[in-house]
Scaffold this motif. Structure first.
Motif, short mmCIF file in Angstrom:
data_model
loop_
_atom_site.label_atom_id
_atom_site.label_comp_id
_atom_site.label_asym_id
_atom_site.label_seq_id
_atom_site.Cartn_x
_atom_site.Cartn_y
_atom_site.Cartn_z
N LYS A 52 0.83 -1.21 0.00
CA LYS A 52 0.00 0.00 0.00
C LYS A 52 0.87 1.26 0.00
CE LYS A 52 -4.34 0.62 -0.03
NZ LYS A 52 -5.02 0.47 -1.30
N ILE A 53 1.94 1.24 0.78
CA ILE A 53 2.86 2.38 0.79
C ILE A 53 3.52 2.55 -0.58
CG2 ILE A 53 5.09 3.16 1.72
CD1 ILE A 53 4.16 2.21 4.44
N LEU A 54 3.94 1.43 -1.19
CA LEU A 54 4.54 1.52 -2.53
C LEU A 54 3.54 2.04 -3.55
CD1 LEU A 54 6.68 -1.73 -2.80
CD2 LEU A 54 7.49 0.62 -2.82
N ASP A 55 2.29 1.65 -3.41
CA ASP A 55 1.27 2.11 -4.35
C ASP A 55 1.02 3.60 -4.21
OD1 ASP A 55 -0.65 1.86 -6.35
OD2 ASP A 55 -2.25 1.50 -4.90
N LEU A 56 1.01 4.08 -2.97
CA LEU A 56 0.71 5.50 -2.74
C LEU A 56 1.89 6.42 -2.98
CD1 LEU A 56 -1.48 5.23 0.48
CD2 LEU A 56 -2.25 5.67 -1.85
N TYR A 57 3.08 6.02 -2.55
CA TYR A 57 4.22 6.94 -2.52
C TYR A 57 5.36 6.61 -3.47
CZ TYR A 57 1.85 8.52 1.66
OH TYR A 57 0.92 8.99 2.54
N SER A 58 5.23 5.57 -4.28
CA SER A 58 6.35 5.26 -5.17
C SER A 58 6.34 6.23 -6.34
CB SER A 58 6.27 3.83 -5.67
OG SER A 58 5.16 3.66 -6.52
N GLY A 59 7.50 6.64 -6.71
CA GLY A 59 7.62 7.55 -7.84
C GLY A 59 7.64 6.78 -9.15
N ASN A 60 7.89 7.49 -10.21
CA ASN A 60 8.00 6.86 -11.52
C ASN A 60 9.38 6.24 -11.64
OD1 ASN A 60 5.45 7.71 -12.17
ND2 ASN A 60 6.18 9.65 -13.03
N ILE A 61 9.46 4.95 -11.44
CA ILE A 61 10.76 4.30 -11.43
C ILE A 61 11.04 3.51 -12.71
CG2 ILE A 61 10.83 4.13 -8.92
CD1 ILE A 61 10.06 1.20 -9.20
N MET A 62 10.04 3.29 -13.51
CA MET A 62 10.22 2.56 -14.76
C MET A 62 10.67 3.53 -15.86
SD MET A 62 9.49 -0.48 -13.83
CE MET A 62 9.06 -1.53 -15.17
N PRO A 63 11.32 3.04 -16.90
CA PRO A 63 11.75 3.93 -18.01
C PRO A 63 10.55 4.55 -18.71
CG PRO A 63 12.87 1.81 -18.13
CD PRO A 63 11.84 1.69 -17.06
N GLU A 64 10.80 5.57 -19.48
CA GLU A 64 9.74 6.34 -20.12
C GLU A 64 9.03 5.58 -21.24
OE1 GLU A 64 11.12 10.14 -21.39
OE2 GLU A 64 11.83 10.68 -19.40
N GLU A 88 2.69 2.56 -18.01
CA GLU A 88 2.55 2.59 -16.55
C GLU A 88 3.94 2.61 -15.94
OE1 GLU A 88 0.68 2.81 -13.02
OE2 GLU A 88 -0.43 2.63 -14.89
N ARG A 89 4.31 3.72 -15.34
CA ARG A 89 5.67 3.88 -14.85
C ARG A 89 5.81 3.61 -13.37
NH1 ARG A 89 8.03 9.26 -16.65
NH2 ARG A 89 9.90 8.26 -15.88
N LYS A 90 4.69 3.43 -12.67
CA LYS A 90 4.75 3.09 -11.25
C LYS A 90 4.78 1.57 -11.11
CE LYS A 90 2.21 5.24 -8.35
NZ LYS A 90 1.04 5.77 -7.64
N LEU A 91 5.11 1.11 -9.93
CA LEU A 91 5.06 -0.33 -9.68
C LEU A 91 3.61 -0.80 -9.70
CD1 LEU A 91 7.60 -0.81 -6.77
CD2 LEU A 91 7.84 -1.56 -9.10
N PRO A 92 3.33 -1.87 -10.40
CA PRO A 92 1.94 -2.36 -10.45
C PRO A 92 1.56 -3.07 -9.15
CG PRO A 92 3.35 -3.76 -11.78
CD PRO A 92 4.20 -2.64 -11.28
N VAL A 93 0.65 -2.50 -8.42
CA VAL A 93 0.16 -3.08 -7.17
C VAL A 93 -1.34 -3.27 -7.33
CG1 VAL A 93 -0.14 -2.73 -4.70
CG2 VAL A 93 1.95 -1.95 -5.81
N HIS A 94 -1.76 -4.53 -7.26
CA HIS A 94 -3.18 -4.86 -7.39
C HIS A 94 -3.50 -5.92 -6.34
CE1 HIS A 94 -7.06 -5.22 -9.27
NE2 HIS A 94 -6.90 -6.54 -9.36
N ILE A 95 -4.21 -5.54 -5.29
CA ILE A 95 -4.53 -6.45 -4.19
C ILE A 95 -6.00 -6.86 -4.32
CG2 ILE A 95 -4.65 -6.71 -1.69
CD1 ILE A 95 -2.50 -4.54 -1.49
N THR A 96 -6.23 -8.18 -4.36
CA THR A 96 -7.59 -8.70 -4.43
C THR A 96 -7.82 -9.67 -3.26
OG1 THR A 96 -6.95 -10.56 -5.83
CG2 THR A 96 -7.62 -8.54 -6.94
N ILE A 97 -9.07 -9.97 -3.03
CA ILE A 97 -9.42 -10.92 -1.97
C ILE A 97 -8.87 -12.31 -2.29
CG2 ILE A 97 -11.36 -12.06 -0.81
CD1 ILE A 97 -10.99 -9.16 0.01
N GLU A 98 -8.91 -12.71 -3.56
CA GLU A 98 -8.39 -14.02 -3.95
C GLU A 98 -6.90 -14.11 -3.69
OE1 GLU A 98 -10.14 -12.13 -6.32
OE2 GLU A 98 -12.06 -13.12 -6.00
#
Length: 127
Positions: free
Chosen positions: A63-75, A79-89
């Motif tokens: 959650k912290i990485l999703d909210l506060y991570s900067g653009n760390i991937m190349p241009e 999608e330049r942020k880290l992909p964070v997708h949390i599901t119940i499954e």
């Protein structure tokens, strides 16, 4: 696979370390079945707490990485942020798989202690 290896090796080391303590309970008058069930439920509770703590801590970090991570991937990426997708499954799988694996290997490790019939040999090896 890595989680299973870590859990299984940790359980084998843990059950070898507590073999002397379980033998001490046998000396104090506990039956093999009582000691086995008591140790299994204690290890199950320990695995339940550590799996729960790991899941909560990992979710917090994600959650912290999703909210506060900067653009760390190349241009070149859309999608330049880290992909964070949390599901119940994903949470259910992340909770149940390590818990089931640790229960299986703790049962196997403790059943080796239960099969051992020469507890006096274990006691003599301590000194």
């Amino acid at each position: 696979v890595l989680v299973s290896l870590s859990i299984s090796s940790g359980m084998i080391i843990f059950t070898k370390k507590v073999k002397h303590d379980l033998t001490g309970l046998w000396i104090l008058g506990g039956s093999k079945n009582q000691i086995f069930h008591m140790a299994f439920w204690a290890i199950f509770f320990l695995c339940l707490m550590s799996t729960s703590f790991g899941l909560l801590f990992g979710s917090f970090i994600l959650k912290i990485l999703d909210l506060y991570s900067g653009n760390i991937m190349p241009e070149i990426f859309v999608e330049r942020k880290l992909p964070v997708h949390i599901t119940i499954e994903a949470i259910a799988i992340s909770f149940s798989v390590p818990l089931i694996v640790s229960c299986i290997f703790s049962y196997i490790g403790l059943s080796e202690f239960k099969k051992d019939n020469d507890y006096l040999k274990i006691i003599r090896s301590v000194s």
